[in-house]
Design an enzyme around this catalytic site. Structure first.
Site, PDB file in Angstrom:
ATOM      1  N   ASP A   1      45.286  89.108 111.639  1.00 20.54           N
ATOM      2  CA  ASP A   1      44.460  89.750 110.616  1.00 20.54           C
ATOM      3  C   ASP A   1      43.006  89.897 111.052  1.00 20.54           C
ATOM      4  O   ASP A   1      42.373  90.926 110.835  1.00 20.54           O
ATOM      5  CB  ASP A   1      44.541  88.947 109.314  1.00 20.54           C
ATOM      6  CG  ASP A   1      43.908  89.663 108.132  1.00 20.54           C
ATOM      7  OD1 ASP A   1      43.431  90.798 108.313  1.00 20.54           O
ATOM      8  OD2 ASP A   1      43.897  89.100 107.025  1.00 20.54           O
TER       9      ASP A   1
ATOM     10  N   ASP B   1      41.287  90.781 105.970  1.00 18.27           N
ATOM     11  CA  ASP B   1      41.392  91.544 104.723  1.00 18.27           C
ATOM     12  C   ASP B   1      42.830  91.880 104.376  1.00 18.27           C
ATOM     13  O   ASP B   1      43.088  92.740 103.526  1.00 18.27           O
ATOM     14  CB  ASP B   1      40.570  92.828 104.828  1.00 18.27           C
ATOM     15  CG  ASP B   1      40.992  93.695 106.020  1.00 18.27           C
ATOM     16  OD1 ASP B   1      41.870  93.265 106.792  1.00 18.27           O
ATOM     17  OD2 ASP B   1      40.446  94.805 106.170  1.00 18.27           O
TER      18      ASP B   1
ATOM     19  N   VAL C   1      37.599  91.422 110.606  1.00 17.54           N
ATOM     20  CA  VAL C   1      37.565  90.968 109.220  1.00 17.54           C
ATOM     21  C   VAL C   1      38.972  90.591 108.773  1.00 17.54           C
ATOM     22  O   VAL C   1      39.949  91.258 109.144  1.00 17.54           O
ATOM     23  CB  VAL C   1      36.984  92.065 108.291  1.00 17.54           C
ATOM     24  CG1 VAL C   1      37.829  93.339 108.328  1.00 17.54           C
ATOM     25  CG2 VAL C   1      36.868  91.568 106.851  1.00 17.54           C
TER      26      VAL C   1
ATOM     27  N   HIS D   1      55.674 103.038 104.205  1.00 20.03           N
ATOM     28  CA  HIS D   1      56.291 104.294 103.782  1.00 20.03           C
ATOM     29  C   HIS D   1      55.994 104.528 102.292  1.00 20.03           C
ATOM     30  O   HIS D   1      56.895 104.724 101.469  1.00 20.03           O
ATOM     31  CB  HIS D   1      57.792 104.242 104.037  1.00 20.03           C
ATOM     32  CG  HIS D   1      58.424 105.573 104.286  1.00 20.03           C
ATOM     33  ND1 HIS D   1      58.251 106.278 105.454  1.00 20.03           N
ATOM     34  CD2 HIS D   1      59.230 106.352 103.521  1.00 20.03           C
ATOM     35  CE1 HIS D   1      58.932 107.411 105.405  1.00 20.03           C
ATOM     36  NE2 HIS D   1      59.524 107.483 104.232  1.00 20.03           N
TER      37      HIS D   1
ATOM     38  N   ASP E   1      40.463  92.612 114.007  1.00 18.82           N
ATOM     39  CA  ASP E   1      39.658  93.826 113.814  1.00 18.82           C
ATOM     40  C   ASP E   1      38.267  93.493 113.284  1.00 18.82           C
ATOM     41  O   ASP E   1      37.498  94.377 112.911  1.00 18.82           O
ATOM     42  CB  ASP E   1      40.359  94.801 112.871  1.00 18.82           C
ATOM     43  CG  ASP E   1      40.735  94.163 111.535  1.00 18.82           C
ATOM     44  OD1 ASP E   1      40.306  93.014 111.268  1.00 18.82           O
ATOM     45  OD2 ASP E   1      41.472  94.800 110.762  1.00 18.82           O
TER      46      ASP E   1
ATOM     47  N   ASP F   1      55.098 101.148 108.775  1.00 19.09           N
ATOM     48  CA  ASP F   1      56.237 101.883 108.212  1.00 19.09           C
ATOM     49  C   ASP F   1      57.551 101.346 108.766  1.00 19.09           C
ATOM     50  O   ASP F   1      57.740 101.252 109.977  1.00 19.09           O
ATOM     51  CB  ASP F   1      56.088 103.365 108.561  1.00 19.09           C
ATOM     52  CG  ASP F   1      57.100 104.255 107.858  1.00 19.09           C
ATOM     53  OD1 ASP F   1      57.946 103.727 107.108  1.00 19.09           O
ATOM     54  OD2 ASP F   1      57.047 105.475 108.062  1.00 19.09           O
TER      55      ASP F   1
ATOM     56  N   SER G   1      57.871 111.963 105.096  1.00 15.49           N
ATOM     57  CA  SER G   1      59.186 111.467 105.458  1.00 15.49           C
ATOM     58  C   SER G   1      60.103 112.632 105.821  1.00 15.49           C
ATOM     59  O   SER G   1      59.812 113.382 106.751  1.00 15.49           O
ATOM     60  CB  SER G   1      59.754 110.618 104.309  1.00 15.49           C
ATOM     61  OG  SER G   1      60.897 109.919 104.708  1.00 15.49           O
TER      62      SER G   1
END
Length: 560
Positions: A287, A294, A292, A490, A290, A452, A218
């Site tokens: 979700d 998860d 899967v 973050h 990709d 983030d 940060s």
């Protein structure tokens, strides 16, 4: 770089012997180990004497590369390997202050930890937020391994500072009313603290560090950028996570978006239930992209094409409850999802700030939230008001206008152009010319989480792409690696990254072994030890279709 002196190596050898002997303490002493007892006492006495000899030590201003009136060690205490709560081995804890030129400016408070068994290297640590608290550098690097020794326990001399002001809150910007304190926060404290640490390291061991690294998250990531851009010859490597390198520009963006959220009596504000609705619907749509389901959205590009916020529109566009979003709320979300452009250039010609990941699973429900009410307070209150308003207000109030009574939501940056440009020049670290750092073998590991909401990952992508456009991918790969971790916020999110960044960096610097096939573990409370490949941008972890979905080897880094 200098090597350790024979005396420090002798002391290290003596201490290694003392540790071995201590391990045999439960056995009756033989004649052989009885004769070793004086060596133990001598080693401990030497360590204690070397440490206590630093107490009260004065560091002349001439030893510090930027203007100060010198520095003073206030305490030097030997912390024993078996002391309660200490997992770092025996070390000398040194605290002190670097004195300002302006007598009304605060001192820079610092801590330096000197291991009895030194590996010849040093690690400087960065802070967080607006700083104000001494970074002790006693723990792991940000998001370091969940187990294993800390850098200090590995033999690194570690150090950090409070960046030149003292505050109980890291969102307090009052210090910026003093020009020297502002300049210290803007980067000067990094050089001053570095030089004092090197002076004391040399005093303790008889040589300067052969390697100097910087690690920060940060604001600390911003400080890592400052270190290698402004004082490239001082550092052999850096780890920058979620870097706030465009500090001023980030706050201008946060201010602009806060106005969107709170406009028309807060019509664009999303209450916690609506935030949860948005996050839930994005996850449901994205979700599995990709390979899967998860809880982690890894294929972000596909998500942007798949999820349509119009599907959440309330009938007629009016706010009819928590199961939908009004037109004003959708407009606010779209503003957060868009690049904000400013009417004048800031440091290095930058004129805009990147969009935020609000439509790709951004973590707006933990640290940096939409707040608890549609009506903002002035000044804002953390967790109660919109997170970007909380972060941006001190910069407007104390850095730019220096009007402690201003309502920052009325701020017009165009009316403060010259001052804003000055602040950007003092603080921002967006220069993509890292040639001086790279030319002497410096290496950079850069990482950002995809969700983030305190520092947009797209702003770090901006920096990387500008750098590659300048030097080319081949030259960039010679000295840096850039990773995006899906689901990581973050320090929060559905996948909390944990990886041995310092080990990877040191291997690259010391042995020329570039990072390859790295793995990032999930440090979340319910992660159950799952791992993923740490993929270089722009690739992401894609499930191969077979095997345990919690094991990195069953994923590959893909771009489509």
């Amino acid at each position: 770089m200098n090597k350790r002196t024979a005396s420090s190596m002798t002391l290290a050898t003596m201490m290694a012997a003392s540790v071995w002997i201590a391990g045999c303490a439960s056995h009756a002493p033989s004649a052989a180990n009885a004769s070793s007892a004086p060596a133990v006492s001598t080693a401990l006495s030497a360590s204690a004497a070397a440490c206590s000899g630093l107490a009260g030590k004065a560091i002349p201003a001439s030893a510090i590369g930027l203007p100060t009136t010198g520095a003073t060690v206030s305490s030097a205490t030997l912390v024993g390997a078996n002391d309660a709560g200490n997992a770092n081995g025996e070390f000398c804890k040194v605290t002190g202050a670097i004195h300002p030129v302006d007598p009304s400016a605060p001192h820079i408070q610092f801590e330096l930890n000197l291991p009895t068994t030194w590996n010849g290297k040093a690690l400087q640590r960065g802070g967080g937020g607006y700083n104000g608290t001494v970074v002790t550098a006693l723990d792991q690097v940000p998001f370091g391994p969940m187990s294993g020794p800390t850098p200090l326990a590995q033999g690194y001399a570690t150090f950090g500072s409070d960046s030149g002001h003292q505050s109980p809150s890291n969102v307090d910007g009052k210090f910026a009313l003093n020009e020297e304190a502002l300049d210290n926060f803007g980067g000067s404290q990094i050089k001053k603290t570095h030089d004092v640490a090197v002076y004391l390291i040399d005093a303790r061991y008889g040589s300067a560090p052969k390697r100097m690294y910087f690690a920060g998250n940060s604001q600390g990531g911003h400080e890592a950028f400052l270190a290698i851009q402004r004082w490239p010859a001082d550092y052999d490597g850096a780890i920058a996570t979620h870097p706030v390198y465009d500090f001023t520009i980030l706050q201008l963006d946060g201010n602009a978006l806060s106005k969107k959220v709170y406009a028309h009596q807060g019509a664009g504000w999303l209450n916690p239930n609506k935030v949860a609705l948005l996050q839930r619907e994005v996850l449901a749509a994205c979700d599995g992209l990709d390979g899967v389901e998860d809880g982690v959205i890894s294929n972000v590009a596909a998500c942007r094409k798949t999820f349509k916020i119009a599907a959440l529109r309330c009938e007629g566009g009016k706010d009819t409850g928590d199961t939908c979003l009004s037109d004003a709320q959708i407009a606010a979300v779209k503003a957060i999802d868009s690049r904000v452009t400013f009417g004048f250039p800031l440091a290095n010609g930058v004129r805009s700030f990147a969009r935020w990941p609000i439509l790709e699973g951004g973590d707006w429900s933990s640290i940096f939230t939409f707040g608890k009410r549609a009506e903002p307070s002035s000044p804002p209150t953390p967790m109660t008001d919109f997170g970007l308003y909380v972060l941006s207000d001190p910069a407007v109030r104390y850095f730019i206008t220096r009007d402690t009574n201003i309502d920052s939501l009325t701020f017009d940056p165009n009316q403060w152009k010259a001052r804003t440009q000055h602040i950007s020049k003092v603080i921002d670290a967006n220069d993509v010319d890292l040639s001086a750092f790279a030319s002497h073998g410096g290496k950079l590991l850069l990482m950002h989480g995809s969700v983030d909401t305190a520092v947009s990952p797209y702003n770090t992508i901006d920096y990387y792409e500008r750098l590659v456009a300048r030097v080319g991918k081949r030259k960039a790969d010679a000295f840096m690696r850039f990773y995006i971790v899906p689901g990581f916020g973050h320090g929060t999110g559905t996948y909390i990254a944990s990886w041995d960044s310092l080990g990877a960096l040191d291997q690259w610097v010391e042995h020329g072994v570039a990072p390859k096939d790295l793995v990032v573990a999930d440090a979340g409370a319910n992660a159950h030890g799952r791992t993923r490949p740490l993929c270089e941008y722009p690739s992401w972890p894609k499930y191969t279709g077979s095997g345990d979905v919690n094991v990195a080897s069953n994923f590959k880094c893909a771009t489509h």
